[in-house]
Write an enzyme that holds these catalytic residues in place. Structure first.
Site, PDB file in Angstrom:
ATOM      1  N   CYS A   2       4.276  13.902   2.798  1.00  0.00           N
ATOM      2  CA  CYS A   2       4.484  15.319   2.593  1.00  0.00           C
ATOM      3  C   CYS A   2       3.284  16.105   3.122  1.00  0.00           C
ATOM      4  CB  CYS A   2       4.684  15.722   1.142  1.00  0.00           C
ATOM      5  SG  CYS A   2       5.915  14.750   0.282  1.00  0.00           S
ATOM      6  N   ARG A  27       4.316  14.545   8.682  1.00  0.00           N
ATOM      7  CA  ARG A  27       4.084  13.889   7.401  1.00  0.00           C
ATOM      8  C   ARG A  27       5.355  13.754   6.566  1.00  0.00           C
ATOM      9  NH1 ARG A  27      -1.040  13.557   6.044  1.00  0.00           N
ATOM     10  NH2 ARG A  27      -0.513  13.446   3.858  1.00  0.00           N
ATOM     11  N   TRP A  75       8.644  14.421   2.324  1.00  0.00           N
ATOM     12  CA  TRP A  75       9.202  13.097   2.618  1.00  0.00           C
ATOM     13  C   TRP A  75       9.511  12.489   1.259  1.00  0.00           C
ATOM     14  CZ3 TRP A  75       7.942   7.897   1.709  1.00  0.00           C
ATOM     15  CH2 TRP A  75       8.603   6.966   2.526  1.00  0.00           C
ATOM     16  N   GLY A 102       2.355  12.890  -2.964  1.00  0.00           N
ATOM     17  CA  GLY A 102       1.889  11.682  -3.647  1.00  0.00           C
ATOM     18  C   GLY A 102       2.924  11.215  -4.656  1.00  0.00           C
ATOM     19  N   HIS A 508      14.268 -21.861  18.154  1.00  0.00           N
ATOM     20  CA  HIS A 508      14.364 -22.300  16.762  1.00  0.00           C
ATOM     21  C   HIS A 508      15.196 -21.337  15.921  1.00  0.00           C
ATOM     22  CE1 HIS A 508      11.529 -25.423  17.738  1.00  0.00           C
ATOM     23  NE2 HIS A 508      10.737 -24.510  18.282  1.00  0.00           N
TER      24      HIS A 508
END
Ligand code: G6P
Length: 612
Positions: A2, A27, A75, A102, A508
Site C-alpha cells: 500500500c 505498491r 494492496w 501493513g 526427470h
C-alpha cells in the site's frame, strides 16, 4: 504494501495527494481513497475499488478545497478490494480517520476488546480496528498524540500510518513500524509519503522515519517523537534524485523504459568501482567489513523473488571464482526454520526496495546470532540499507515497473564486482584474468544496447507465442537461475504458466509435458555446457516440442536445432546472465502487451511487499 500520502500546507491538498498516489501505485493498486479537511472545516472522503486513475476520473477537483488531507492506494491483505474496504477508514464515531500500510497481527484480540465496549465494525479490515482503537484511547487520554502512542504500543505487526482527528483538526500524525514512511519538508508545507517518488515534485528535503517513530505535523511545525514519547532531533536529508528519473520519458510503459535503460543503469552500478587497466574492483561501502568477508567460512544470501534469482547467480560466481561456500535462502523460509548462523558467517540481503518484510526479518534474525550483515540494495535510505553492517548500493535508479528488470541486472553486476574484489584479495583468480574480466565489463553496456536495437526481432517471436498456455525455460550452470527469472517475468505480466528448470533435470519429470504445443526456451550460449544443452534440445525436439534458443550472435550451428532464435552477444561467464536475461525481459514484455495486460501493474502483485 500500500502507498500512503498525507499533505498539510498552503496548496490544495487533493492534487498533491492524487499525484503522490499515482507514483506510489507500484505498491498496490486494487483500490484507492482520500479524506480532505475542506475549508468549511468538513471532512470529505472518497474511496473506490480500482486504480488511482479510476478514482481521479470520478471526482470533481473543485469540490475539494482544503489543504489538509490523507490518501491511500491499497494492496489488499485483510478484506477484499472493495469500495468499503478501501482506505481511509473511520472509527465508529467518525472522529479518527486513518490510512494504513501493513498488517495488525493482533487485530482479533483488539477487536474483541472493543466489541465488548460496544464498538461495531463496518469493514473487514484491520485498519478499521486500529482507527477504533485510537478512538477508544482518545476517550481516556483526550489527547490525539497520546491516543496514537498508547494504541500503537498495544499493536503487534507492522504499520505505516497517517491519521486525522476531528477534535484536533490542525494536525496529521504519521508513524511507522516495518512499513516505510518519510516526511518531506517543503516551503510552508509538509508531505508524508511511503517513498520519495511521491514528494519529489515539491521538495527534495526529507526526513526518514525509523521504526517506532512518529511525526506530528501542523501547518507551521513538525515534531518527531518515538512511540514512547521521547523527542527526536533529526537532520533533514537532501535527496539526490530528480523527477525525470521516475517518469516514463516517452515510453509506453515503465517496464519498457527500464529494460531500455539498462546500458546506463549497469554503467551506474560499476562507475568508479573498477579499474579497467588493473582489474581492481573496489566497493567503498564494503571496505570496513572486507577483513570479515575474507575470513568468512560461509556466505548466506537471502532475498525474495527476482532478487533471490540474483542471489542464486551470486552463489555460482562466488563459489566458482572465490572458493567461498555460499548458501542461498528464500528470506521467508530462512527466518522460520531455526537456521544455523555463526558469528563468522556473512549474511547478504539482496533487495531492490530495501523494504521487503521477509528479507528485512531474515536480516534481523542473522544479526541476532552475531553474523556480519551486508546489503545489496537499490533504494537509498531504505530499511535494509540502514540496518546492515555494510553494503553496496546498486545505483540502478528508481524502478517503478512491478516486474523487476534493471534492478536485476544491476544486482548481478554488483555481485560480479564483489566476486572480482574478493577473488583478487583471496588470490583465487590471476590478475591477468581479472584484467580480462574488467575489459569485458567495459563492453557490457554496448552489448546490452545491441540487444535493445534488436528488440523488433524479439517482439516478432513474442507475437507468435502470445496465445501460448505454458512455457518451459531451461538453462545450465549460471544460466539456470536466468531460466527461473525468465519464467518469473513471463508469469508476472503475461499470466502464462511458465517454469524454469536446469536443462538436464528435464528428463526427470517435466519432459512428460512436452508435445507440439509446448514452447521451450533453451538458454544456449557458447560456453562449456553448450554441447550438453544441444543434447537437451534434441531430447525436446524428438518429442515435437517447439524450440526457442537463446544463442550467441555468431552461432550458426544453432539453426540446425532451433525453430526460433533470440540472439545475444557473447561474453565471459561471469557476465553472461546480465546479457542473457535481456531478450527474456523483452519477450515477456511484448507477450504481455499483445495480450492487452497492464504491464506496469500486473494483477495481484505489488512492487514492494512489506507484509509477510
Ligand atoms: C515483489 C516484487 C518482485 C521482487 C520481490 C522482492 O514480489 O513484485 O519483483 O523481486 O518483491 O523485492 P525486493 O524489493 O526485495 O527486491
Amino acid at each position: 504494501m500500500c502507498g500512503i500520502v498525507g499533505y498539510i500546507g498552503r496548496r490544495n491538498a487533493l492534487p498533491v495527494i492524487i499525484d503522490g498516489l499515482k507514483r506510489l501505485e507500484y505498491r498496490g493498486y486494487d483500490s484507492a481513497g482520500f479524506t480532505i479537511l475542506n475549508n468549511d472545516e468538513k471532512y470529505l472522503t472518497y474511496k473506490k475499488a480500482g486504480k488511482v486513475k479510476d478514482l481521479e476520473d470520478s471526482i470533481d477537483y473543485n469540490v475539494y478545497t482544503g489543504n489538509i488531507g490523507i490518501g491511500h492506494t491499497r494492496w489488499a491483505t485483510h478484506g477484499e478490494p472493495t469500495d468499503i474496504n478501501a482506505h481511509p477508514h473511520f472509527c465508529m464515531e467518525g472522529k479518527i480517520i486513518l490510512v494504513h500500510n501493513g498488517i495488525i497481527e493482533n487485530y482479533k484480540s483488539i477487536k474483541t476488546k472493543l466489541e465488548s465496549e460496544g464498538y461495531i465494525f463496518k469493514t473487514e479490515t484491520d485498519t478499521e480496528i486500529l482507527a477504533n482503537f485510537i478512538n477508544y484511547n482518545y476517550k481516556n487520554t483526550k489527547d490525539f498524540v497520546k491516543a496514537v502512542q498508547v494504541s500503537l504500543a498495544g499493536v503487534e505487526g507492522t504499520y505505516g500510518i497517517a491519521c486525522l482527528c476531528r477534535d484536533e483538526k490542525d494536525k496529521i500524525i504519521a508513524a511507522r513500524k516495518g512499513s516505510p514512511l518519510l516526511l518531506a519538508v517543503g516551503d510552508g508545507e509538509f508531505i508524508i509519503a511511503s517513498d520519495a517518488s511521491a514528494v519529489l515534485n515539491y521538495t527534495r528535503n526529507v526526513i526518514y522515519l525509523n521504526d517506532g517513530e512518529m511525526a506530528i505535523i501542523t501547518k507551521n511545525s513538525h515534531i518527531l517523537k518515538t512511540i514512547e514519547n521521547k523527542e527526536i532531533n533529526r537532520e533533514i536529508e537532501v535527496l539526490d534524485m530528480v523527477l525525470d528519473q521516475i517518469e516514463k520519458g516517452g515510453y509506453e510503459h515503465f517496464m519498457l523504459k527500464e529494460i531500455c535503460e539498462q546500458p546506463e543503469s549497469i554503467q551506474n552500478t560499476f562507475r568508479g568501482r573498477i579499474n579497467f587497466t588493473t582489474g581492481v574492483a573496489k566497493l567503498g561501502g564494503l571496505e570496513k567489513v572486507l577483513p570479515r568477508l575474507l575470513e568468512a567460512k560461509r556466505f548466506i544470501i537471502t532475498a525474495c523473488g527476482t532478487a533471490w534469482h540474483a542471489g542464486l547467480i551470486g552463489e555460482y560466481l562466488i563459489e566458482q571464482f572465490c572458493r567461498i561456500p555460499v548458501e542461498v535462502e528464500y528470506a521467508s523460509e530462512f527466518r522460520y526454520r531455526r537456521p544455523i548462523i555463526n558469528k563468522d558467517d556473512i549474511v547478504i540481503a539482496i533487495s531492490q526496495s530495501g523494504e521487503t518484510a521477509d528479507t528485512l526479518a531474515a536480516l534481523r534474525e542473522a544479526k541476532k546470532f552475531g553474523a556480519t550483515t551486508v546489503g545489496i540494495v537499490n533504494v537509498i535510505g531504505s530499511s535494509i540499507a540502514r540496518e546492515v553492517d555494510a553494503g553496496t548500493y546498486i545505483h540502478a535508479g528508481p524502478e517503478i515497473g512491478v516486474a523487476s528488470t534493471k534492478a536485476f541486472t544491476s544486482q548481478l553486476m554488483s555481485l560480479a564486482l564483489i566476486t572480482m574484489m574478493l577473488a583478487r584479495e583471496k588470490e583465487t583468480l590471476f590478475s591477468k584474468t581479472l584484467i580480462e574480466m574488467a575489459q569485458e565489463l567495459k563492453q557490457i553496456p554496448d552489448k546490452i544496447q545491441r540487444m535493445i536495437d534488436r528488440k523488433e526481432e524479439y517482439k516478432h517471436i513474442a507475437e507468435r507465442f502470445k496465445n501460448a498456455n505454458n512455457f518451459y525455460y531451461l538453462g545450465r550452470g549460471v544460466n539456470f537461475p536466468v531460466a527461473l527469472e525468465g519464467a518469473l517475468k513471463l508469469k508476472e505480466i503475461s499470466y502464462i504458466h511458465a517454469e524454469g528448470y536446469p536443462a538436464a533435470e528435464m528428463k526427470h519429470g517435466p519432459i512428460a509435458l512436452i508435445d507440439e504445443n509446448m514452447p521451450v526456451i533453451f538458454i544456449a550460449p557458447k560456453d562449456r555446457t553448450y554441447d550438453k544443452i544441444i543434447s537437451n534440445i534434441e531430447e525436446v525436439k524428438s518429442r515435437k516440442g517447439i524450440i526457442i534458443a537463446l544463442a550467441n550472435e555468431e552461432d550458426d550451428n544453432i539453426k540446425n536445432y532451433a525453430d526460433y532464435i533470440l540472439r545475444v552477444p557473447r561474453t565471459l561467464g561471469i557476465f553472461a546472465p546480465i546479457l542473457n536475461i535481456i531478450p527474456l525481459q523483452f519477450l515477456s514484455y511484448y507477450i504481455a502487451v499483445f495480450r492487452g495486460n497492464d504491464v506496469d501493474k500486473p494483477r495481484n502483485l505489488a512492487k514492494s511487499v512489506t507484509v509477510e
